[in-house]
Design a protein around this motif. Structure first.
Motif, PDB file in Angstrom:
ATOM      1  N   ARG A   1       0.398  -1.537  -0.190  1.00 45.22           N
ATOM      2  CA  ARG A   1       0.249  -0.190  -0.398  1.00 45.22           C
ATOM      3  C   ARG A   1       1.116   1.230   0.470  1.00 45.22           C
ATOM      4  N   LEU A   2       1.904   1.119   1.048  1.00 50.58           N
ATOM      5  CA  LEU A   2       2.461   2.197   0.833  1.00 50.58           C
ATOM      6  C   LEU A   2       3.450   2.606  -1.303  1.00 50.58           C
ATOM      7  N   LEU A   3       3.869   1.642  -1.329  1.00 50.60           N
ATOM      8  CA  LEU A   3       4.636   1.335  -2.287  1.00 50.60           C
ATOM      9  C   LEU A   3       3.767   1.711  -3.708  1.00 50.60           C
ATOM     10  N   GLN A   4       1.912   1.878  -3.354  1.00 49.09           N
ATOM     11  CA  GLN A   4       1.514   1.850  -4.494  1.00 49.09           C
ATOM     12  C   GLN A   4       1.080   3.978  -4.214  1.00 49.09           C
ATOM     13  N   ALA A   5       0.947   3.730  -2.739  1.00 51.37           N
ATOM     14  CA  ALA A   5       0.988   5.481  -2.570  1.00 51.37           C
ATOM     15  C   ALA A   5       1.335   6.259  -3.223  1.00 51.37           C
ATOM     16  N   ALA A   6       3.045   6.022  -3.616  1.00 53.88           N
ATOM     17  CA  ALA A   6       4.273   6.528  -3.819  1.00 53.88           C
ATOM     18  C   ALA A   6       4.080   6.495  -5.077  1.00 53.88           C
ATOM     19  N   LEU A   7       4.392   5.503  -5.935  1.00 59.01           N
ATOM     20  CA  LEU A   7       3.962   5.726  -7.192  1.00 59.01           C
ATOM     21  C   LEU A   7       2.982   5.935  -8.039  1.00 59.01           C
ATOM     22  N   ALA A   8       2.004   5.907  -7.823  1.00 52.12           N
ATOM     23  CA  ALA A   8       0.575   6.472  -7.770  1.00 52.12           C
ATOM     24  C   ALA A   8       1.392   8.251  -8.174  1.00 52.12           C
ATOM     25  N   HIS A   9       1.976   8.885  -7.049  1.00 59.75           N
ATOM     26  CA  HIS A   9       2.054   9.934  -6.620  1.00 59.75           C
ATOM     27  C   HIS A   9       3.226   9.887  -8.167  1.00 59.75           C
ATOM     28  N   CYS A  10       4.397   8.983  -8.270  1.00 58.78           N
ATOM     29  CA  CYS A  10       5.316   9.602  -9.495  1.00 58.78           C
ATOM     30  C   CYS A  10       4.433   9.181 -10.556  1.00 58.78           C
ATOM     31  N   ASP A  11       4.217   8.798 -11.201  1.00 61.32           N
ATOM     32  CA  ASP A  11       3.223   8.607 -11.809  1.00 61.32           C
ATOM     33  C   ASP A  11       2.232   9.805 -12.684  1.00 61.32           C
ATOM     34  N   GLY A  12       1.326  10.585 -11.593  1.00 61.58           N
ATOM     35  CA  GLY A  12       0.714  11.829 -11.822  1.00 61.58           C
ATOM     36  C   GLY A  12       1.245  12.476 -11.936  1.00 61.58           C
ATOM     37  N   TYR A  13       2.583  12.787 -10.977  1.00 64.46           N
ATOM     38  CA  TYR A  13       3.661  13.827 -11.615  1.00 64.46           C
ATOM     39  C   TYR A  13       3.689  13.986 -12.895  1.00 64.46           C
TER      40      TYR A  13
END
Length: 319
Positions: free
Chosen positions: A255-267
């Motif tokens: 879940r932590l990785l999912q949140a971090a990578l969603a941020h990367c993709d969104g940015y």
């Protein structure tokens, strides 16, 4: 089709039975002593607490007072324990270890440590923390179920973005404990984590940077950060990814990785990179399952000990 919940229960029961047998609890005596398990556990508890009444020992061991009283009398007669009258109530006698009892306890502790150390040699390094955390949680839940204590259900873990008071110290603590156990890192590594994280938190509000913590109640039990500045334009650096042993294996890391990578993709980062060490297979599986590939491997001493450092790279959604 088998019931998954029933299979889980049966599996835990089978593992528990095997542990009881392997640890020697089926024998008449325990830990290379002449005493049964109840007596050995009484010695251990008295070693921890210094002095206890028979009633307190019975409550601690979960045994009836009459059987505990007989067992304690045998230990007194054998010279392992001594009795003294309580300073607060003359009707109560407290028990404590004699010199002989302390020697017996030292032998028990040495025997038990050897058992655990030999078992650990047959485990992968990343499994050792899981065993420790899992046994602690299981033992605590069994005690709560036996006593009927409130709060037997463990609080769910939630993922929250942004800085939290205490995050620098707590994340440093989790890193220090984990990597001391798995890589032999010490003060230098811990200081580097604290310094780097403190510096990062000072620029957390800048575009591209992000921090997420896993909270169980109000306790921080995991973290991950995306540093959008230190590697240069278009590159995201995944840093300070750690999960406390008490919740490891429950999907918190995912879940932590999912949140971090969603941020990367969104940015819109072109690439996300992370550095880790060889041998942390559970973490590597998480990375590879989310599109990271091993890009570089080398020997390094930047953390105070020689380890095989690994660079994992994940292309951005447009990459």
């Amino acid at each position: 089709m088998a019931d998954p919940e029933q299979a889980l229960v049966d599996g835990i029961r089978a593992a528990s039975r095997q542990m009881v047998r392997e640890l020697g609890f089926m024998q008449a005596t325990l830990a290379a002593t002449d005493y049964p398990a109840s007596a050995v556990h009484a010695l251990i508890e008295l070693g921890k607490h210094g002095s206890m009444s028979a009633a307190a020992i019975a409550a601690c061991l979960g045994l009836d007072k009459s059987s505990v009283s007989r067992m304690l009398r045998k230990l007194v007669d054998a010279g392992e324990l001594t009795e003294t009258v309580s300073d607060h109530d003359g009707r109560i006698k407290n028990l404590s270890l004699t010199a002989r009892g302390r020697r017996t306890l030292a032998a028990v502790e040495a025997y038990g440590r050897r058992q655990v150390e030999e078992a650990l040699q047959h485990m992968a390094p990343e499994a050792r923390g899981l065993v420790h955390a899992g046994l602690e949680v299981y033992a605590r839940a069994l005690a709560q179920a036996r006593s009927g204590a409130a709060g037997a259900v463990i609080s769910p873990v939630r993922i929250c973005p942004g800085y939290r008071v205490g995050v620098i110290g707590r994340v440093t603590e989790m890193h220090g404990l984990f990597y001391a156990r798995h890589a032999g890192f010490g003060q230098y590594f811990e200081s580097q984590v604290a310094t780097g994280l403190a510096e990062f938190c000072g620029r957390l509000q800048r575009p591209g940077n992000g921090l997420w913590v896993a909270l169980q109640g109000e306790r921080i039990v995991g973290s991950v950060a995306i540093d959008g500045e230190d590697l240069g334009s278009g590159l995201a650096h995944l840093r300070w990814f750690i999960v406390d042993g008490a919740v490891r294996g429950g999907g918190v890391g995912q879940r932590l990785l999912q949140a971090a990578l969603a941020h990367c993709d969104g940015y819109g980062f072109a690439e996300t990179r992370l550095w880790t060490f060889a041998g942390l297979e559970a973490a590597r599986h998480l990375y590879e399952a989310r599109g990271f590939v091993l890009g570089e491997e080398r020997q390094g001493r930047q953390w105070g000990e020689t380890v095989t450092e690994q660079l994992f790279v994940r292309p951005g959604v447009a990459g």
